[in-house]
Every structure is written in structure tokens, then in C-alpha cells.
Design an enzyme around this catalytic site. Sequence first.
Site, mmCIF file in Angstrom:
data_model
loop_
_atom_site.group_PDB
_atom_site.id
_atom_site.type_symbol
_atom_site.label_atom_id
_atom_site.label_comp_id
_atom_site.label_asym_id
_atom_site.label_seq_id
_atom_site.Cartn_x
_atom_site.Cartn_y
_atom_site.Cartn_z
ATOM 1 N N ARG A 252 0.830 -1.195 0.000
ATOM 2 C CA ARG A 252 0.000 0.000 0.000
ATOM 3 C C ARG A 252 0.865 1.245 0.000
ATOM 4 N NH1 ARG A 252 -1.057 2.369 4.848
ATOM 5 N NH2 ARG A 252 -3.199 2.834 4.296
ATOM 6 N N LEU A 253 0.203 2.356 -0.251
ATOM 7 C CA LEU A 253 0.831 3.667 -0.203
ATOM 8 C C LEU A 253 -0.212 4.580 0.429
ATOM 9 C CD1 LEU A 253 3.517 4.940 -1.110
ATOM 10 C CD2 LEU A 253 2.454 5.424 -3.315
ATOM 11 N N ASP A 254 0.187 5.323 1.448
ATOM 12 C CA ASP A 254 -0.785 6.122 2.194
ATOM 13 C C ASP A 254 -1.561 7.089 1.300
ATOM 14 O OD1 ASP A 254 -0.086 4.965 4.624
ATOM 15 O OD2 ASP A 254 1.483 6.435 5.008
ATOM 16 N N TYR A 255 -2.741 7.449 1.765
ATOM 17 C CA TYR A 255 -3.639 8.373 1.068
ATOM 18 C C TYR A 255 -2.926 9.671 0.694
ATOM 19 C CZ TYR A 255 -7.927 11.247 0.507
ATOM 20 O OH TYR A 255 -8.925 12.080 0.043
#
Length: 196
Positions: free
Chosen positions: A40-43
Amino acid sequence: MSQLYLLHKPYRVLSQFTDDQGRNTLASLIDVPDIYPAGRLDYDSEGLLLLSDDGELIHRISHPRHKQPKTYRVLVEGQPDDRALKALAEGVTLKDGPTRPAKVRRLTTSGLPERTPPLDPKRHPVTCWLELTISEGRNRQVRRMTAHVGHPTLRLVRVAIGPWRLDGLAPGQWQRQTLHAPKRPRGSAPTTRRRR
């Protein structure tokens, strides 16, 4: 053959395809069925996100045991001195324990497109770009590391995961790779799709 998709995730997009709060998701960028993010990659972070239709490949890319190095370009507040860079390189102790040694260097320019919306230079008059490579993936690790040495992260862009790089992809663009296929000839353009 397994399909791997390299996506340049823009700022303020979730690393998932659905959201019950109405925020932007990957569904607004890539319409390939039955693919899932590898990690994932943060918002509020940007950059390279890998997606695949192969669960085993996703596991190999995202599981901490495989230690895929991840490289980030990080805009921090202030001008980190050599002592701060040394601390990042040797590892700092966060609330969940010490980090592994990292590679870190100052950059004269990020080589990245402007963020939308851009940072306000009046609020952050003194900044510095760093390139930081880590081999673990704790929650918001890079942000916590730079804050620990007194230089909060203002912008975070992942530019590489293992051998895969963000090169040539604008925010919202993606590129498909068929694994084990012949390599693309040097100088030829990647297949990209623009954000709709």
C-alpha cells in the site's frame, strides 16, 4: 503469464478500489478487473504502486520477509545536517523499535512533477529533498523517521520497489508488464494509460 501493473498513484488517492467515505480510489485510475495492490501507499503519499492478478507474486513483493527495498523521494521541512542524515542511515528508534539501516542522500532537485495541490511556500519557506531507501515497511515509517530527526515530511513520493521504477509515468498513468516476457527494446516508449 502473470500480469504486473505499475501505477503512479497521485496524492489523496486510496490504495484500494472501494471506499465507503467517498474518497478517490484506484478505481478512478485503472479499470483492469481482478487485480490487487501489492502493499500500500498512504492516502497522502504519492508514487509507485504495484498491482497484479497473481496472489503469489503479490505476496513476494509485499511480505516483509522478502525485504524488497523501497526508494522514496522525501521533501522535508528545514535543512537536515550531516548528523541527521547519519541517524537516518544508521537507523533510529521509533515507538515500535529500531529501524534497519537505510540509504539516504540529499538531492538538489526531486525530478518530479509538481503536486496537485502544490505545497504553500509561505508556510514552508525552508525545505530539502532527500532520497531514502529502506528494506522494511512499517506503517508511515519514512514520515516517522524524518520527524524523529527533527525534519517532518511535507511530501513523500515512492520512486522504486525492488527492480521496478516509477520512471516515465505521470501521476495517474499506469503501465502493464507481462512477467518473463522479452524485455522492451531500449528507447521504446512504455504502454501507458492516462487518467480518465
